[in-house]
Design a protein around this motif. Sequence first.
Motif, PDB file in Angstrom:
ATOM      1  N   THR A   8     -19.018  16.050  -0.476  1.00 15.19           N
ATOM      2  CA  THR A   8     -18.260  16.424  -1.666  1.00 15.19           C
ATOM      3  C   THR A   8     -18.220  17.943  -1.781  1.00 15.19           C
ATOM      4  O   THR A   8     -19.262  18.596  -1.646  1.00 15.19           O
ATOM      5  CB  THR A   8     -18.963  15.861  -2.929  1.00 15.19           C
ATOM      6  N   HIS A   9     -17.050  18.479  -2.034  1.00 22.17           N
ATOM      7  CA  HIS A   9     -16.892  19.935  -2.164  1.00 22.17           C
ATOM      8  C   HIS A   9     -16.789  20.340  -3.632  1.00 22.17           C
ATOM      9  O   HIS A   9     -16.780  19.492  -4.531  1.00 22.17           O
ATOM     10  CB  HIS A   9     -15.691  20.396  -1.343  1.00 22.17           C
ATOM     11  N   THR A  10     -16.696  21.649  -3.859  1.00 25.42           N
ATOM     12  CA  THR A  10     -16.452  22.156  -5.209  1.00 25.42           C
ATOM     13  C   THR A  10     -15.412  23.279  -5.108  1.00 25.42           C
ATOM     14  O   THR A  10     -15.102  23.740  -4.011  1.00 25.42           O
ATOM     15  CB  THR A  10     -17.734  22.722  -5.879  1.00 25.42           C
ATOM     16  N   HIS A  14     -12.747  27.662  -2.372  1.00 27.96           N
ATOM     17  CA  HIS A  14     -11.370  28.196  -2.450  1.00 27.96           C
ATOM     18  C   HIS A  14     -10.284  27.228  -1.973  1.00 27.96           C
ATOM     19  O   HIS A  14      -9.116  27.590  -1.956  1.00 27.96           O
ATOM     20  CB  HIS A  14     -11.203  29.527  -1.675  1.00 27.96           C
ATOM     21  N   HIS A  15     -10.651  26.028  -1.495  1.00 28.64           N
ATOM     22  CA  HIS A  15      -9.594  25.077  -1.138  1.00 28.64           C
ATOM     23  C   HIS A  15      -9.916  23.680  -1.696  1.00 28.64           C
ATOM     24  O   HIS A  15      -9.436  22.676  -1.193  1.00 28.64           O
ATOM     25  CB  HIS A  15      -9.345  25.045   0.383  1.00 28.64           C
ATOM     26  N   ALA A  16     -10.761  23.653  -2.727  1.00 29.35           N
ATOM     27  CA  ALA A  16     -11.029  22.408  -3.452  1.00 29.35           C
ATOM     28  C   ALA A  16     -10.802  22.705  -4.926  1.00 29.35           C
ATOM     29  O   ALA A  16     -10.804  23.871  -5.320  1.00 29.35           O
ATOM     30  CB  ALA A  16     -12.470  21.960  -3.227  1.00 29.35           C
ATOM     31  N   ASP A  39     -20.899  21.404  -0.357  1.00 27.98           N
ATOM     32  CA  ASP A  39     -19.800  22.371  -0.263  1.00 27.98           C
ATOM     33  C   ASP A  39     -19.993  23.243   0.986  1.00 27.98           C
ATOM     34  O   ASP A  39     -21.100  23.343   1.524  1.00 27.98           O
ATOM     35  CB  ASP A  39     -19.747  23.232  -1.536  1.00 27.98           C
ATOM     36  N   HIS A  40     -18.912  23.867   1.426  1.00 33.58           N
ATOM     37  CA  HIS A  40     -18.958  24.734   2.614  1.00 33.58           C
ATOM     38  C   HIS A  40     -19.985  25.844   2.378  1.00 33.58           C
ATOM     39  O   HIS A  40     -19.880  26.602   1.405  1.00 33.58           O
ATOM     40  CB  HIS A  40     -17.581  25.334   2.884  1.00 33.58           C
ATOM     41  N   VAL A  41     -20.935  25.915   3.274  1.00 36.13           N
ATOM     42  CA  VAL A  41     -22.104  26.778   3.064  1.00 36.13           C
ATOM     43  C   VAL A  41     -21.711  28.266   3.096  1.00 36.13           C
ATOM     44  O   VAL A  41     -20.811  28.653   3.837  1.00 36.13           O
ATOM     45  CB  VAL A  41     -23.172  26.460   4.146  1.00 36.13           C
ATOM     46  N   ALA A 229     -14.540  14.867  -0.261  1.00 38.11           N
ATOM     47  CA  ALA A 229     -13.669  15.075  -1.416  1.00 38.11           C
ATOM     48  C   ALA A 229     -13.482  16.560  -1.701  1.00 38.11           C
ATOM     49  O   ALA A 229     -14.451  17.308  -1.828  1.00 38.11           O
ATOM     50  CB  ALA A 229     -14.256  14.375  -2.641  1.00 38.11           C
ATOM     51  N   HIS A 230     -12.222  16.973  -1.774  1.00 33.94           N
ATOM     52  CA  HIS A 230     -11.875  18.328  -2.189  1.00 33.94           C
ATOM     53  C   HIS A 230     -11.215  18.285  -3.572  1.00 33.94           C
ATOM     54  O   HIS A 230     -10.742  19.289  -4.078  1.00 33.94           O
ATOM     55  CB  HIS A 230     -10.943  18.992  -1.171  1.00 33.94           C
ATOM     56  N   HIS A 231     -11.148  17.070  -4.132  1.00 37.65           N
ATOM     57  CA  HIS A 231     -10.634  16.877  -5.490  1.00 37.65           C
ATOM     58  C   HIS A 231     -11.332  15.630  -6.034  1.00 37.65           C
ATOM     59  O   HIS A 231     -11.542  14.672  -5.290  1.00 37.65           O
ATOM     60  CB  HIS A 231      -9.107  16.678  -5.458  1.00 37.65           C
TER      61      HIS A 231
HETATM   62 ZN   LIG Z   1     -13.068  21.896   3.176  1.00 36.41          ZN
END
Ligand SMILES: [Zn+2]
Length: 269
Positions: A8-10, A14-16, A39-41, A229-231
């Motif tokens: 899961t991203h947040t 910058h792209h979620a 999220d992307h580290v 998930a990016h949303h």
């Molecule tokens: Zn991503």
Amino acid sequence: MIAENYHTHTYRCHHASGEDRDYVEAAIKAGFRVLGFSDHVPYPFDDGYCSSIRMSLAETEGYVQSLLDLRQEYRRDIDIKIGFEAEYFPKHFSKLLKHLSDYPIDYLILGQHFSMDESSGIYFGRATTDPAILTAYVDQVIEGMETGAFTYLAHPDLINFPHVEDDGTTRPNTRYLSEMRRLCEAAKRLSMPLEINLCGYCDRRNYPSDLFFSIAGEIGNDVLIGCDAHHPKQLLDAYSIHGAEQLAKRCGVSLMDHLTLRSPFEAMK
Ligand SMILES: [Zn+2]
Ligand SMILES: [Zn+2]
């Protein structure tokens, strides 16, 4: 239906999009028992390179604090885990672990988007027929898995190399087969689960791949589904989850029903 999702991203990457809380509420609505944020580290590049696809080092604190607060607030409804999706960049990896060790991080997943380094490397998701790039992908993934810092391998089939021979037939590409077999065998040896990535469905990417997971099925790898998930609404995408379950069935892989997390810092000791 799956009970756990660890991918899961947040908005920090910058792209979620969506607030952290919206992901938690969507996950509860979807019936998840565990929601892992990954999220992307933030990577401590030392050459002044500034990534546009991940949070900054300074945002680590706010990310972790937000998830700790939500964990406490929603503790009766869902188990929130705090993680990151990280590439294995050999030059910067020990600095990364050192930075993260200041925080209560539950796990890391390996998502090898770039070769060697983000600033100088190539994106592995771009279509290529170069066997050297295929081999570089597998080498780097294996080296990353061998660090012992990762809990599972995200989109193992990210590499965008032709699946069939270039001779007008539908014969599987022998080089793809042998390299993916090498990857799956290493994952098996290292007890590293492989992910069927749902983001590939929503964006119509080259993954998840039937050919890849039929190799994993033969080798007997542990496999799980990750929403990526990016949303928040992607956590409610029952259609993609069903697609991934069907893929697992077709390829002869059985899905894990519980993932055991590995501390990223054990390997540092
Ligand atoms: Zn991503
Ligand atoms: Zn991801």
